[in-house]
Write an enzyme that holds these catalytic residues in place. Structure first.
Site, PDB file in Angstrom:
ATOM      1  N   LYS A 192       0.812  -1.221   0.000  1.00 55.03           N
ATOM      2  CA  LYS A 192       0.000   0.000   0.000  1.00 55.03           C
ATOM      3  C   LYS A 192       0.843   1.268   0.000  1.00 55.03           C
ATOM      4  O   LYS A 192       0.465   2.251  -0.629  1.00 55.03           O
ATOM      5  CB  LYS A 192      -1.055   0.001   1.105  1.00 55.03           C
ATOM      6  CG  LYS A 192      -0.539   0.010   2.510  1.00 55.03           C
ATOM      7  CD  LYS A 192      -1.685  -0.174   3.513  1.00 55.03           C
ATOM      8  CE  LYS A 192      -1.146  -0.537   4.875  1.00 55.03           C
ATOM      9  NZ  LYS A 192      -0.162   0.363   5.452  1.00 55.03           N
TER      10      LYS A 192
ATOM     11  N   ARG B 221      -7.394   2.336  11.218  1.00 51.62           N
ATOM     12  CA  ARG B 221      -7.176   0.894  11.350  1.00 51.62           C
ATOM     13  C   ARG B 221      -8.153   0.264  12.321  1.00 51.62           C
ATOM     14  O   ARG B 221      -8.185  -0.958  12.456  1.00 51.62           O
ATOM     15  CB  ARG B 221      -5.757   0.634  11.891  1.00 51.62           C
ATOM     16  CG  ARG B 221      -4.676   0.469  10.827  1.00 51.62           C
ATOM     17  CD  ARG B 221      -3.342   0.495  11.548  1.00 51.62           C
ATOM     18  NE  ARG B 221      -2.322  -0.328  10.953  1.00 51.62           N
ATOM     19  CZ  ARG B 221      -1.377   0.140  10.111  1.00 51.62           C
ATOM     20  NH1 ARG B 221      -1.391   1.387   9.716  1.00 51.62           N
ATOM     21  NH2 ARG B 221      -0.435  -0.659   9.668  1.00 51.62           N
TER      22      ARG B 221
ATOM     23  N   ARG C 266      11.305  -8.451   2.724  1.00 55.70           N
ATOM     24  CA  ARG C 266      11.531  -7.029   2.998  1.00 55.70           C
ATOM     25  C   ARG C 266      12.402  -6.854   4.243  1.00 55.70           C
ATOM     26  O   ARG C 266      13.236  -5.944   4.307  1.00 55.70           O
ATOM     27  CB  ARG C 266      10.183  -6.305   3.191  1.00 55.70           C
ATOM     28  CG  ARG C 266      10.332  -4.819   3.427  1.00 55.70           C
ATOM     29  CD  ARG C 266       8.988  -4.108   3.368  1.00 55.70           C
ATOM     30  NE  ARG C 266       8.308  -4.114   4.654  1.00 55.70           N
ATOM     31  CZ  ARG C 266       7.103  -3.593   4.865  1.00 55.70           C
ATOM     32  NH1 ARG C 266       6.420  -3.069   3.867  1.00 55.70           N
ATOM     33  NH2 ARG C 266       6.561  -3.611   6.053  1.00 55.70           N
TER      34      ARG C 266
ATOM     35  N   ARG D   8      13.652  -3.411   8.944  1.00 54.86           N
ATOM     36  CA  ARG D   8      12.594  -2.829   9.793  1.00 54.86           C
ATOM     37  C   ARG D   8      12.400  -3.677  11.029  1.00 54.86           C
ATOM     38  O   ARG D   8      12.278  -4.895  10.941  1.00 54.86           O
ATOM     39  CB  ARG D   8      11.279  -2.763   8.996  1.00 54.86           C
ATOM     40  CG  ARG D   8      10.884  -1.351   8.655  1.00 54.86           C
ATOM     41  CD  ARG D   8       9.620  -1.315   7.839  1.00 54.86           C
ATOM     42  NE  ARG D   8       8.421  -1.595   8.623  1.00 54.86           N
ATOM     43  CZ  ARG D   8       7.206  -1.253   8.222  1.00 54.86           C
ATOM     44  NH1 ARG D   8       7.027  -0.611   7.082  1.00 54.86           N
ATOM     45  NH2 ARG D   8       6.156  -1.532   8.959  1.00 54.86           N
TER      46      ARG D   8
ATOM     47  N   ARG E  53       0.800  -8.687  13.385  1.00 49.25           N
ATOM     48  CA  ARG E  53       0.247  -7.547  12.633  1.00 49.25           C
ATOM     49  C   ARG E  53      -0.866  -8.013  11.690  1.00 49.25           C
ATOM     50  O   ARG E  53      -1.873  -7.325  11.528  1.00 49.25           O
ATOM     51  CB  ARG E  53       1.365  -6.829  11.860  1.00 49.25           C
ATOM     52  CG  ARG E  53       2.240  -5.981  12.799  1.00 49.25           C
ATOM     53  CD  ARG E  53       3.613  -5.679  12.234  1.00 49.25           C
ATOM     54  NE  ARG E  53       3.563  -4.932  11.000  1.00 49.25           N
ATOM     55  CZ  ARG E  53       4.478  -5.032  10.026  1.00 49.25           C
ATOM     56  NH1 ARG E  53       5.506  -5.867  10.154  1.00 49.25           N
ATOM     57  NH2 ARG E  53       4.379  -4.303   8.951  1.00 49.25           N
TER      58      ARG E  53
HETATM   59  P1  AMP Z   1       2.595   0.680   8.598  1.00 43.32           P
HETATM   60  O1  AMP Z   1       3.810   1.298   8.023  1.00 43.32           O
HETATM   61  O2  AMP Z   1       1.325   1.293   8.051  1.00 43.32           O
HETATM   62  O3  AMP Z   1       2.581  -0.828   8.492  1.00 43.32           O
HETATM   63  O4  AMP Z   1       2.599   1.005  10.170  1.00 43.32           O
HETATM   64  C1  AMP Z   1       3.667   0.578  11.001  1.00 43.32           C
HETATM   65  C2  AMP Z   1       3.231   0.577  12.459  1.00 43.32           C
HETATM   66  O5  AMP Z   1       2.874   1.914  12.851  1.00 43.32           O
HETATM   67  C3  AMP Z   1       2.022  -0.267  12.795  1.00 43.32           C
HETATM   68  O6  AMP Z   1       2.338  -1.636  12.980  1.00 43.32           O
HETATM   69  C4  AMP Z   1       1.552   0.411  14.073  1.00 43.32           C
HETATM   70  O7  AMP Z   1       2.381   0.067  15.175  1.00 43.32           O
HETATM   71  C5  AMP Z   1       1.796   1.876  13.777  1.00 43.32           C
HETATM   72  N1  AMP Z   1       0.614   2.492  13.140  1.00 43.32           N
HETATM   73  C6  AMP Z   1       0.521   2.994  11.881  1.00 43.32           C
HETATM   74  N2  AMP Z   1      -0.708   3.474  11.637  1.00 43.32           N
HETATM   75  C7  AMP Z   1      -1.427   3.274  12.764  1.00 43.32           C
HETATM   76  C8  AMP Z   1      -2.781   3.520  13.140  1.00 43.32           C
HETATM   77  N3  AMP Z   1      -3.658   4.059  12.290  1.00 43.32           N
HETATM   78  N4  AMP Z   1      -3.160   3.184  14.395  1.00 43.32           N
HETATM   79  C9  AMP Z   1      -2.291   2.642  15.260  1.00 43.32           C
HETATM   80  N5  AMP Z   1      -1.025   2.338  14.978  1.00 43.32           N
HETATM   81  C10 AMP Z   1      -0.585   2.653  13.731  1.00 43.32           C
END
Ligand code: AMP
Length: 192
Positions: free
Chosen positions: A14, A89, A128, A134, A145
């Protein structure tokens, strides 16, 4: 002017597709994950708080995340629309975003969901992990996740489906092909 969301499980691509949509539609892409990672890197108070959750693959609490999104959506580059990546989310975040938009007399045009099967996602994310290092890309955290996505974020998708603004795109395949599908789906949704 487009206001849209991109939703997808971890590893669905995404972020990559969000960048491309942003370029093509001329709207700013806002990734909550990227904002958190930038804060972690800069060791800001927000970053130190968020890191505790991110490293375990947990959601950062709404009290932190919602305010951060409200602040970001009040900046001037959002006037021509936005593409939110990774928010909302949870259904509580949907309600909060509804409030932010209602305050500005605004509404969402399109919610795009990228779909992919769990085993393909685990495979991609483990790949990745080797490239990016990461800290939330190890198998146990990846599976957690994904579980959170199924338990919480699918309810978010269902809400937007009920509202008739959801469009789903198969996220499996070469990146350019997925981008073509995505752009076609957005066009079709905007014409509907
Ligand atoms: P992402 O890069 O979108 O996979 O986000 C990485 C991490 O950031 C997630 O696993 C959460 O720990 C945190 N995170 C990102 N967006 C949110 C959200 N909308 N609500 C809560 N935690 C978030």
């Amino acid at each position: 002017m487009t206001r849209m969301l991109i939703i997808g499980p971890p590893g669905s691509g995404k972020g990559t597709q969000a960048e491309r949509i942003s370029e093509r539609l001329g709207v700013v892409a806002i990734s909550t994950g990227d904002i958190f990672r930038a804060n972690v890197k800069g060791e800001t108070p927000l970053g130190l708080e968020a890191k505790k959750y991110m490293d375990n693959g947990d959601f950062v609490p709404d009290s932190v995340t919602n305010k951060m999104v409200r602040d970001r959506l009040s900046e001037s580059d959002v006037q021509n629309g936005f593409l939110l990546d990774g928010y909302p989310r949870t259904t509580a975040q949907v309600d909060y975003l509804d409030e932010i938009l209602a305050d500005g007399d605004e509404k969402l045009d399109v919610v795009l969901q990228l779909t992919a099967d769990d085993e393909e996602l685990v495979h991609r994310l483990l790949g990745r992990a080797k490239e990016t290092g990461r800290s939330d890309d190890n198998e146990a955290v990846i599976r957690h996740r994904l579980d959170l996505y199924h338990q919480q974020t699918e309810a978010v998708v269902a809400k937007y489906a009920e509202r008739g603004i959801l469009t789903q795109v198969d996220g499996i395949g070469p990146i350019d092909e997925v981008t073509n599908r995505v752009m076609q789906a957005i066009k079709a949704a905007q014409a509907a």
